[in-house]
Design an enzyme around this catalytic site. Structure first.
Site, PDB file in Angstrom:
ATOM      1  N   ASN A 175       0.809  -1.229   0.000  1.00 30.89           N
ATOM      2  CA  ASN A 175       0.000   0.000   0.000  1.00 30.89           C
ATOM      3  C   ASN A 175       0.838   1.274   0.000  1.00 30.89           C
ATOM      4  O   ASN A 175       0.409   2.297  -0.522  1.00 30.89           O
ATOM      5  CB  ASN A 175      -1.034  -0.021   1.136  1.00 30.89           C
ATOM      6  CG  ASN A 175      -0.402  -0.009   2.505  1.00 30.89           C
ATOM      7  OD1 ASN A 175       0.752  -0.377   2.666  1.00 30.89           O
ATOM      8  ND2 ASN A 175      -1.157   0.391   3.500  1.00 30.89           N
ATOM      9  N   LYS A 188      12.314  -7.663   1.674  1.00 29.57           N
ATOM     10  CA  LYS A 188      11.382  -8.380   0.799  1.00 29.57           C
ATOM     11  C   LYS A 188      10.158  -7.501   0.615  1.00 29.57           C
ATOM     12  O   LYS A 188       9.305  -7.395   1.498  1.00 29.57           O
ATOM     13  CB  LYS A 188      10.945  -9.718   1.401  1.00 29.57           C
ATOM     14  CG  LYS A 188      10.168 -10.550   0.382  1.00 29.57           C
ATOM     15  CD  LYS A 188       9.198 -11.545   0.997  1.00 29.57           C
ATOM     16  CE  LYS A 188       7.822 -10.996   1.226  1.00 29.57           C
ATOM     17  NZ  LYS A 188       7.069 -10.520   0.051  1.00 29.57           N
ATOM     18  N   ALA A 223       6.485  -6.264  -1.269  1.00 27.81           N
ATOM     19  CA  ALA A 223       5.295  -7.016  -1.675  1.00 27.81           C
ATOM     20  C   ALA A 223       5.394  -7.350  -3.161  1.00 27.81           C
ATOM     21  O   ALA A 223       5.912  -6.576  -3.966  1.00 27.81           O
ATOM     22  CB  ALA A 223       4.051  -6.186  -1.412  1.00 27.81           C
ATOM     23  N   SER A 247      -0.265  -7.082   7.638  1.00 31.45           N
ATOM     24  CA  SER A 247      -1.475  -7.404   8.389  1.00 31.45           C
ATOM     25  C   SER A 247      -1.127  -8.027   9.748  1.00 31.45           C
ATOM     26  O   SER A 247      -0.059  -8.619   9.928  1.00 31.45           O
ATOM     27  CB  SER A 247      -2.332  -8.368   7.575  1.00 31.45           C
ATOM     28  OG  SER A 247      -1.611  -9.558   7.349  1.00 31.45           O
ATOM     29  N   GLU A 262       4.609  -3.269  12.484  1.00 33.35           N
ATOM     30  CA  GLU A 262       3.647  -2.211  12.140  1.00 33.35           C
ATOM     31  C   GLU A 262       2.469  -2.921  11.486  1.00 33.35           C
ATOM     32  O   GLU A 262       2.553  -3.321  10.322  1.00 33.35           O
ATOM     33  CB  GLU A 262       4.280  -1.207  11.165  1.00 33.35           C
ATOM     34  CG  GLU A 262       5.458  -0.438  11.743  1.00 33.35           C
ATOM     35  CD  GLU A 262       5.016   0.693  12.670  1.00 33.35           C
ATOM     36  OE1 GLU A 262       3.815   1.011  12.716  1.00 33.35           O
ATOM     37  OE2 GLU A 262       5.893   1.236  13.366  1.00 33.35           O
ATOM     38  N   CYS A 290      -3.067   2.015   6.665  1.00 31.03           N
ATOM     39  CA  CYS A 290      -3.228   1.402   7.985  1.00 31.03           C
ATOM     40  C   CYS A 290      -3.867   2.359   8.977  1.00 31.03           C
ATOM     41  O   CYS A 290      -4.499   1.909   9.925  1.00 31.03           O
ATOM     42  CB  CYS A 290      -1.892   0.910   8.498  1.00 31.03           C
ATOM     43  SG  CYS A 290      -0.656   2.192   8.514  1.00 31.03           S
ATOM     44  N   GLU A 293     -10.832  -4.478   9.832  1.00 32.17           N
ATOM     45  CA  GLU A 293     -10.135  -3.411   9.094  1.00 32.17           C
ATOM     46  C   GLU A 293     -10.727  -3.379   7.677  1.00 32.17           C
ATOM     47  O   GLU A 293     -10.690  -4.387   6.967  1.00 32.17           O
ATOM     48  CB  GLU A 293      -8.638  -3.736   9.054  1.00 32.17           C
ATOM     49  CG  GLU A 293      -7.820  -2.622   8.466  1.00 32.17           C
ATOM     50  CD  GLU A 293      -6.313  -2.933   8.483  1.00 32.17           C
ATOM     51  OE1 GLU A 293      -5.942  -4.116   8.386  1.00 32.17           O
ATOM     52  OE2 GLU A 293      -5.523  -1.965   8.576  1.00 32.17           O
TER      53      GLU A 293
HETATM   54  P1  NAD Z   1       0.140  -8.790   4.260  1.00 32.76           P
HETATM   55  O1  NAD Z   1       0.373  -9.057   5.690  1.00 32.76           O
HETATM   56  O2  NAD Z   1      -0.700  -9.744   3.502  1.00 32.76           O
HETATM   57  O3  NAD Z   1       1.514  -8.697   3.465  1.00 32.76           O
HETATM   58  C1  NAD Z   1       2.562  -7.861   3.887  1.00 32.76           C
HETATM   59  C2  NAD Z   1       3.863  -8.459   3.445  1.00 32.76           C
HETATM   60  O4  NAD Z   1       4.023  -9.731   4.074  1.00 32.76           O
HETATM   61  C3  NAD Z   1       3.965  -8.722   1.934  1.00 32.76           C
HETATM   62  O5  NAD Z   1       5.278  -8.436   1.518  1.00 32.76           O
HETATM   63  C4  NAD Z   1       3.686 -10.211   1.829  1.00 32.76           C
HETATM   64  O6  NAD Z   1       4.291 -10.806   0.705  1.00 32.76           O
HETATM   65  C5  NAD Z   1       4.337 -10.707   3.101  1.00 32.76           C
HETATM   66  N1  NAD Z   1       3.845 -12.006   3.561  1.00 32.76           N
HETATM   67  C6  NAD Z   1       2.572 -12.495   3.508  1.00 32.76           C
HETATM   68  N2  NAD Z   1       2.538 -13.726   4.057  1.00 32.76           N
HETATM   69  C7  NAD Z   1       3.800 -14.030   4.471  1.00 32.76           C
HETATM   70  C8  NAD Z   1       4.401 -15.146   5.103  1.00 32.76           C
HETATM   71  N3  NAD Z   1       3.705 -16.225   5.444  1.00 32.76           N
HETATM   72  N4  NAD Z   1       5.721 -15.094   5.370  1.00 32.76           N
HETATM   73  C9  NAD Z   1       6.447 -14.004   5.039  1.00 32.76           C
HETATM   74  N5  NAD Z   1       5.938 -12.920   4.431  1.00 32.76           N
HETATM   75  C10 NAD Z   1       4.621 -12.925   4.154  1.00 32.76           C
HETATM   76  O7  NAD Z   1      -0.443  -7.306   4.215  1.00 32.76           O
HETATM   77  P2  NAD Z   1      -0.853  -6.458   2.935  1.00 32.76           P
HETATM   78  O8  NAD Z   1      -2.213  -6.896   2.516  1.00 32.76           O
HETATM   79  O9  NAD Z   1       0.231  -6.425   1.938  1.00 32.76           O
HETATM   80  O10 NAD Z   1      -0.910  -4.997   3.590  1.00 32.76           O
HETATM   81  C11 NAD Z   1      -2.015  -4.517   4.228  1.00 32.76           C
HETATM   82  C12 NAD Z   1      -1.876  -4.633   5.731  1.00 32.76           C
HETATM   83  O11 NAD Z   1      -0.720  -3.936   6.168  1.00 32.76           O
HETATM   84  C13 NAD Z   1      -3.036  -3.966   6.449  1.00 32.76           C
HETATM   85  O12 NAD Z   1      -3.438  -4.757   7.519  1.00 32.76           O
HETATM   86  C14 NAD Z   1      -2.440  -2.658   6.944  1.00 32.76           C
HETATM   87  O13 NAD Z   1      -3.079  -2.096   8.047  1.00 32.76           O
HETATM   88  C15 NAD Z   1      -1.030  -3.054   7.235  1.00 32.76           C
HETATM   89  N6  NAD Z   1      -0.157  -1.880   7.246  1.00 32.76           N
HETATM   90  C16 NAD Z   1       0.298  -1.412   8.441  1.00 32.76           C
HETATM   91  C17 NAD Z   1       1.087  -0.279   8.480  1.00 32.76           C
HETATM   92  C18 NAD Z   1       1.596   0.255   9.780  1.00 32.76           C
HETATM   93  O14 NAD Z   1       2.499   1.081   9.749  1.00 32.76           O
HETATM   94  N7  NAD Z   1       1.101  -0.182  10.915  1.00 32.76           N
HETATM   95  C19 NAD Z   1       1.424   0.379   7.297  1.00 32.76           C
HETATM   96  C20 NAD Z   1       0.946  -0.118   6.098  1.00 32.76           C
HETATM   97  C21 NAD Z   1       0.151  -1.267   6.092  1.00 32.76           C
END
Ligand code: NAD
Length: 481
Positions: free
Chosen positions: A155, A178, A180, A233, A254, A288, A385
């Site tokens: 995002n 790594k 996305a 997430s 985060e 987020c 969310e």
């Molecule tokens: P996601 O958790 O699905 O993916 C985030 C990252 O984790 C990606 O690079 C993905 O490839 C990786 N990933 C997924 N499964 C994994 C695994 N089993 N092992 C290792 N890596 C893995 O989240 P998303 O859909 O890409 O992003 C949206 C989420 O991120 C929302 O929940 C949002 O609130 C959160 N977010 C938080 C902040 C913050 O600062 N708190 C900022 C931006 C986004």
């Protein structure tokens, strides 16, 4: 893809200062129309291991540089990003979907972390501690933790990387990232500019890959890694925290949010509506810190809804690169379907769609900016969310009660308070159980202040002096007689 600087379009992984192919490639598509933008090398767990080895080998030399030397390289990186901001914004909009002006904003915001931490690393002071024993001398020094691994979301594909890599590199750590799989081009372009800025080989490494679990296992479990930092997430964060336990890594998380946005009857409603639009519809609601639950005092509820409806109705929807567009697509069809599911659930439970509430003909990933009233805390829309362009409004009548409802969530990232009454504003800001509370504004994040959540929204902070501290080990030094 038309760029003023075609060198920014990198299609390989970046490991030990080399651009490397993968066994296969990943298609990168424009979420607005499905167009194929590029094919990027699909990195593997073995690539992640090579990247960790490179970062580990580069660490002794990088940490031995003076803070001023590291700062000079980082400032060159910052300047190159600013010089290429238009191209970087274009890449970001094409692969992620947000409007170009927002993408440019993200590039400048992302770069500001590099500039700020380049300056801050020169102040990594330790302490001389008044001794407990006249024959002993006590002090502390701050040293970089070591190899840092990072996993980032789609995002904010630029800024979520710089918020981690900048303080880590400034502190003297080396990094493996790594990004996305949806948005690798913004990430790899950052590596290209890091190389041009003179970051030594192995100090910054990047592995893009569809095998997220395999790569993730290396980044969370390799004994050479000292610290793991994740944005994404809450569910994935919990899994990765468990993986980090086997080697007791330092961690920053985060994670997701469920931000309340409270409008009191003494609020300036125009300010409140502008703030609500900024936090709710920026990046099509995929932020987020996006407002997730809008609580409006019953005395101003109807007026607020009329004003918010008018503001939402004015939004121009379309491809992020087109002039004047304020809302683009969501990242993929699944995300649009999720938003629609929340809308249908709320309607079935008695909520009223004031505007939107359906897919749009612009493309399969478009969902209409939507305003819903009559929402209750029991609906999924209030508990999960949303991560989409959907504004759900509820009524309240009592300050204590709305604070209680706002706090009734496992999340604790961001919250918003709209009030012109300074005493009330202070009281409510202090009572909200969130890592960040914004009063009378919808935009608050900056490199100079700590960003992060409490409860299940995370651990640690990014930005500000707190963000720098995440990458130091404090060593206590005791000198005997
Ligand atoms: P996601 O958790 O699905 O993916 C985030 C990252 O984790 C990606 O690079 C993905 O490839 C990786 N990933 C997924 N499964 C994994 C695994 N089993 N092992 C290792 N890596 C893995 O989240 P998303 O859909 O890409 O992003 C949206 C989420 O991120 C929302 O929940 C949002 O609130 C959160 N977010 C938080 C902040 C913050 O600062 N708190 C900022 C931006 C986004």
């Amino acid at each position: 893809m038309q760029l003023a600087n075609p060198n920014l379009l990198k299609l390989q992984n970046y490991i030990n200062g080399e651009w490397r192919d993968g066994a296969s490639t990943i298609d990168v598509r424009d979420p607005a129309n499905g167009e194929l933008l590029a094919q990027v090398a699909d990195g593997s767990a073995a690539d992640a291991e090579a990247a960790v080895a490179a970062a580990s080998a580069a660490f002794p030399a990088w940490k031995s540089k003076t803070a001023a030397e590291r700062a000079a390289v980082l400032k060159r990186w910052y300047q190159l990003i600013m010089d290429n901001a238009d191209d970087l914004a274009r890449i970001l909009t094409l692969e992620q979907g947000k409007p170009l002006a927002e993408a440019k904003g993200e590039i400048v915001y992302g770069a500001s972390f590099i500039e700020w931490f380049a300056e801050e690393c020169r102040r990594a002071y330790g302490q001389t501690i008044p001794t407990h024993n006249p024959a002993m001398r006590l002090s502390t020094i701050r040293q970089p933790v070591g190899v840092v691994t990072c996993i980032t979301p789609w995002n904010f594909p630029n800024a979520m990387i710089t918020r981690k890599a900048a303080p880590a590199l400034a502190a003297g750590c080396t990094v493996v990232i790594k990004p996305a799989v949806e948005t690798p081009l913004s990430a790899l372009a950052l590596c290209q500019l890091a190389e041009e800025a003179g970051l030594p080989k192995g100090t910054i490494n990047m592995v893009v890959g569809t095998d997220a679990p395999g790569i993730g296992q290396v980044l969370t479990q390799d004994a050479r890694v000292a610290k793991f930092t994740f944005t994404g997430s809450t569910n994935v964060g919990k899994l990765l925290m468990a993986q980090c336990a086997s080697t007791v890594k330092k961690m920053s998380m985060e994670l997701g949010g469920n931000a309340p946005f409270i409008v009191f009857d003494d609020a300036d409603l125009d300010t409140a509506v502008a703030a609500c639009v900024a936090t709710k519809f920026r990046n099509a609601g995929q932020t987020c810190v996006s407002t997730n639950r809008i609580y409006v005092h019953e005395a101003v509820h109807d007026e607020f809804v009329v004003k918010l409806r008018a503001a939402v109705a004015e939004m121009k929807i379309g491809h992020g690169c087109d002039d004047g567009v304020s809302v683009g697509p969501v990242i993929h069809r699944r995300a649009a379907e999720r938003v629609n599911g929340l809308v249908q659930d709320a309607i079935a439970a008695g909520a009223k769609v004031e505007l939107g509430g359906d897919y749009l003909p612009h493309g399969e990933n478009y969902y209409a900016p939507t305003l819903i009233t009559g929402v209750t805390d029991e609906m999924r829309i209030a508990r999960e969310e949303i991560f989409g362009p959907l504004a759900p409004v509820q009524k309240f009548s009592d300050e204590d009660d709305v604070v209680r409802r706002a706090n009734e969530t496992p999340y604790g990232l961001a919250a918003y308070v709209m009030s012109e009454n300074i005493r009330r504003a202070n009281r409510v800001v202090e009572a909200l159980e969130y890592g960040m509370v914004a009063c009378n504004t919808g935009v608050f994040s900056t490199a100079v202040a700590p960003f992060g959540g409490s409860k299940e929204s995370g651990i640690g902070r990014e930005g500000g002096v707190e963000g720098m501290a995440e990458f130091y080990e404090t060593k206590y030094c005791c000198f005997g007689a």
